[in-house]
Scaffold this motif. Structure first.
Motif, PDB file in Angstrom:
ATOM      1  N   LYS A 212      10.716 -27.122  -8.197  1.00 57.26           N
ATOM      2  CA  LYS A 212      10.450 -28.010  -7.063  1.00 57.26           C
ATOM      3  C   LYS A 212       9.083 -28.684  -7.208  1.00 57.26           C
TER       4      LYS A 212
ATOM      5  N   ILE B 293      17.741 -32.824 -12.758  1.00 62.62           N
ATOM      6  CA  ILE B 293      18.679 -32.014 -13.547  1.00 62.62           C
ATOM      7  C   ILE B 293      20.006 -32.740 -13.749  1.00 62.62           C
TER       8      ILE B 293
ATOM      9  N   HIS C  89      13.860 -29.707  -3.509  1.00 60.68           N
ATOM     10  CA  HIS C  89      15.185 -29.337  -4.006  1.00 60.68           C
ATOM     11  C   HIS C  89      15.969 -30.589  -4.403  1.00 60.68           C
ATOM     12  N   TRP C  90      15.934 -31.566  -3.526  1.00 62.97           N
ATOM     13  CA  TRP C  90      16.629 -32.831  -3.785  1.00 62.97           C
ATOM     14  C   TRP C  90      16.087 -33.500  -5.052  1.00 62.97           C
TER      15      TRP C  90
ATOM     16  N   CYS D 266      17.048 -31.479  -8.271  1.00 64.14           N
ATOM     17  CA  CYS D 266      18.470 -31.615  -8.622  1.00 64.14           C
ATOM     18  C   CYS D 266      18.770 -33.003  -9.184  1.00 64.14           C
ATOM     19  N   GLU D 267      18.083 -34.012  -8.694  1.00 64.08           N
ATOM     20  CA  GLU D 267      18.256 -35.364  -9.261  1.00 64.08           C
ATOM     21  C   GLU D 267      17.797 -35.387 -10.712  1.00 64.08           C
TER      22      GLU D 267
ATOM     23  N   LYS E  73      22.516 -32.356 -11.404  1.00 63.48           N
ATOM     24  CA  LYS E  73      23.527 -31.655 -10.606  1.00 63.48           C
ATOM     25  C   LYS E  73      22.820 -30.813  -9.550  1.00 63.48           C
ATOM     26  N   PHE E  74      23.558 -30.475  -8.502  1.00 62.12           N
ATOM     27  CA  PHE E  74      22.998 -29.688  -7.415  1.00 62.12           C
ATOM     28  C   PHE E  74      23.290 -28.211  -7.647  1.00 62.12           C
ATOM     29  N   ARG E  75      22.211 -27.436  -7.752  1.00 63.78           N
ATOM     30  CA  ARG E  75      22.313 -25.995  -8.000  1.00 63.78           C
ATOM     31  C   ARG E  75      21.061 -25.333  -7.435  1.00 63.78           C
TER      32      ARG E  75
ATOM     33  N   VAL F  31      17.477 -23.902  -7.029  1.00 60.88           N
ATOM     34  CA  VAL F  31      16.245 -24.358  -7.687  1.00 60.88           C
ATOM     35  C   VAL F  31      15.080 -23.509  -7.192  1.00 60.88           C
TER      36      VAL F  31
END
Length: 528
Positions: A394, A383, A376-377, A380-381, A385-387, A389
């Motif tokens: 992943k 992308i 997930h981390w 999001c990196e 932004k954190f949303r 996933v």
């Protein structure tokens, strides 16, 4: 859920369904021996090939007693992972002239006792297994007929066989009953009884009793209506199903090609080859190829977490890369990178968390949990932004770490299952020479202990090689011993410090000198 001989058959379809629906499976194992002894010492000098060569013979004496598998299924509607965990208890078996053996260290017994290992489940209820090599051997035995298997029976089973045949003979002679049941728990003996009864009493019909896999059903009338003699091929497959046991789960994992997740799994994959594929090959490259053919996608969360920890500050990073510390870091919400859009992960059947560390099923769940959080981390990196996933994103975000298995304290950081291993990430070796006395490894180790993690290898009566974990340590050692009267320490040079290098220089010098002399003589002769 715990899987033993008692419930393996009834749970097999459920295990298959859970695996088929999953987006990946996480794996863990417990062994009969703790890594100890000279061949298992992790050295900074080691290449992966050298380490494999050192341990392959010793590892063949060890087995997995417990295998944990957790299947993670993604519920897209609720953005949730549902994890179904299984702990398989394994036990070696005797089949014909195959007598699986292993060592059980006293230190391992103590460790397992401290963690409430159930030895009764291991010995009385553990699932059998066969490697691919052993399976081929058993199938060859079956083709050679029951006479070959009869010769390998133990005396106790041989007496039981005679007892069963005597019971059939007595029944045929004295009873008018149309059927006879023989209750035979041992699957190999049950197969032999089928064949032996058919050979000795050609007018009877034998088949397996419906609803009870232990019972052999014998009909007095071979041509009785509604009954058919079980074909030999069916009897063989029934026997193989029992003998293969847990190996069928390994075959399922291989056939579905689901990504396999583990934590620090170098030894796991070595043991997996020995226990479920066949004897470890001489060549390290062949070993890697064999593993990759069975499991084409493997992730090691130890390696992933080590690499991704470099992106965090000292205050942000987890306490250690041990599985328990990593799991608690993520499960307790300590990761500042995962404050938004994080998936819920829930177990379909809860574990007893307070007593479950070093229990294979629970550890496999923890590995998969950490993999989801790390994925997930990373996603999001990528992308920005954190949303929320999904699993596909992943896996794509962590693809760079695929098939890279962590190596503890070695010359290289990981084993690459799909190509060449990476170059060494350690600083150059140092060469030490004792100026006043013979080399004493204990004394030198004590002198260098203050410089952190180092390994020392004798290189002669007065010399040694030093491997350090960091460039910082190397620079400090060189600086500290620059003017030492006891030791001369310098960067190692194969030409200056090895015998072969010095001989090459000597012979090169001698050859050059000889050539010059011949040239001068030749020139003088020509001038005269």
């Amino acid at each position: 859920m715990e899987i033993t001989r008692k419930n393996f058959n009834e749970q097999f379809d459920n295990i298959t369904k859970d695996l088929k629906k999953s987006c990946f499976a996480s794996f863990d194992a417990e062994f009969t021996a703790i890594i100890a002894g000279e061949c298992f010492k992790h050295r900074l000098f080691d290449t992966n090939e050298e380490r494999y060569d050192r341990i392959k013979n010793e590892v063949s004496k060890m087995i997995m007693t417990q295998v944990g598998l957790t299947f993670f299924q993604y519920d897209r509607d609720h953005d949730t992972y549902v994890a179904t965990g299984y702990t398989f208890h394994l036990c070696p078996q005797v089949v014909g002239d195959i007598d699986q053996s292993f060592i059980f260290q006293a230190s391992t017994l103590n460790f397992l006792c401290r963690h409430n290992f159930d030895f009764n489940k291991f010995t009385y209820e553990g699932l059998p297994y066969l490697s691919k090599a052993e399976e081929a051997k058993v199938r060859k035995m079956l083709k050679e007929g029951s006479n070959y298997l009869l010769r390998t029976l133990e005396m106790t089973d041989e007496k039981l066989l005679q007892q069963y045949c005597s019971e059939v003979a007595k029944w045929l002679a004295t009873s008018k009953e149309g059927t006879l049941y023989l209750d035979i728990e041992n699957p190999l003996l049950r197969y032999i009884v089928h064949n032996e009864v058919r050979a000795r009493f050609p007018d009877v019909l034998t088949t397996d009793s419906l609803g009870n896999s232990h019972k052999v059903l014998i009909y007095r009338d071979k041509y009785v209506e509604g009954a058919n003699s079980a074909p030999v091929a069916i009897l063989e497959e029934n026997l193989m199903h029992h003998l293969l046991g847990f190996s069928q789960i390994i075959s399922l994992l291989a056939s579905y090609h689901k990504p396999i997740i583990g934590h620090n799994i170098f030894l796991d994959v070595v043991l997996m080859h020995n226990q479920f594929i066949g004897p470890l090959p001489k060549k390290y490259s062949t070993f890697k190829k064999n593993i990759n053919e069975i499991f084409p996608i493997i992730f090691d969360t130890k390696h992933i977490s080590h690499e991704m920890s470099k992106k965090l500050t000292f205050d942000e990073v987890w306490k250690s890369n041990a599985l328990q510390d990593l799991y608690e870091f993520f499960s307790e919400g300590k990761c500042k990178k995962l404050q938004h859009g994080v998936n819920l992960i829930r177990l379909s059947t809860p574990f007893d968390v307070n007593q479950s560390y070093h229990e294979a099923g629970w550890d496999s769940y923890c590995s998969g949990y950490c993999f989801i959080r790390l994925g997930h981390w990373a996603a999001c990196e990528n992308i920005g932004k954190f949303r929320p996933v999904g699993p596909t994103e992943k896996l794509a975000a962590l693809a760079h770490y695929s098939n890279k298995v962590n190596i503890i304290r070695g010359a290289v950081p990981y084993m690459n299952l799909v190509g060449d291993d990476p170059p060494s990430h350690r600083p150059d070796l140092l060469h030490l020479k004792c100026l006043n006395e013979r080399f004493n490894i204990g004394k030198v180790s004590s002198v260098l202990a203050a410089f952190g993690s180092i390994d020392i290898k004798p290189y002669g009566s007065r010399t040694a090689l030093i491997a350090a974990s960091s460039h910082y340590a190397v620079n400090n050692i060189l600086k500290q011993f620059r003017d030492s009267r006891d030791y001369r320490i310098s960067k190692y040079s194969v030409y200056r410090h090895s015998v072969a290098g010095r001989m090459a220089i000597w012979w090169g010098g001698a050859l050059l000198t000889g050539s010059l002399v011949i040239y001068i003589i030749h020139k003088k002769v020509n001038n005269n």
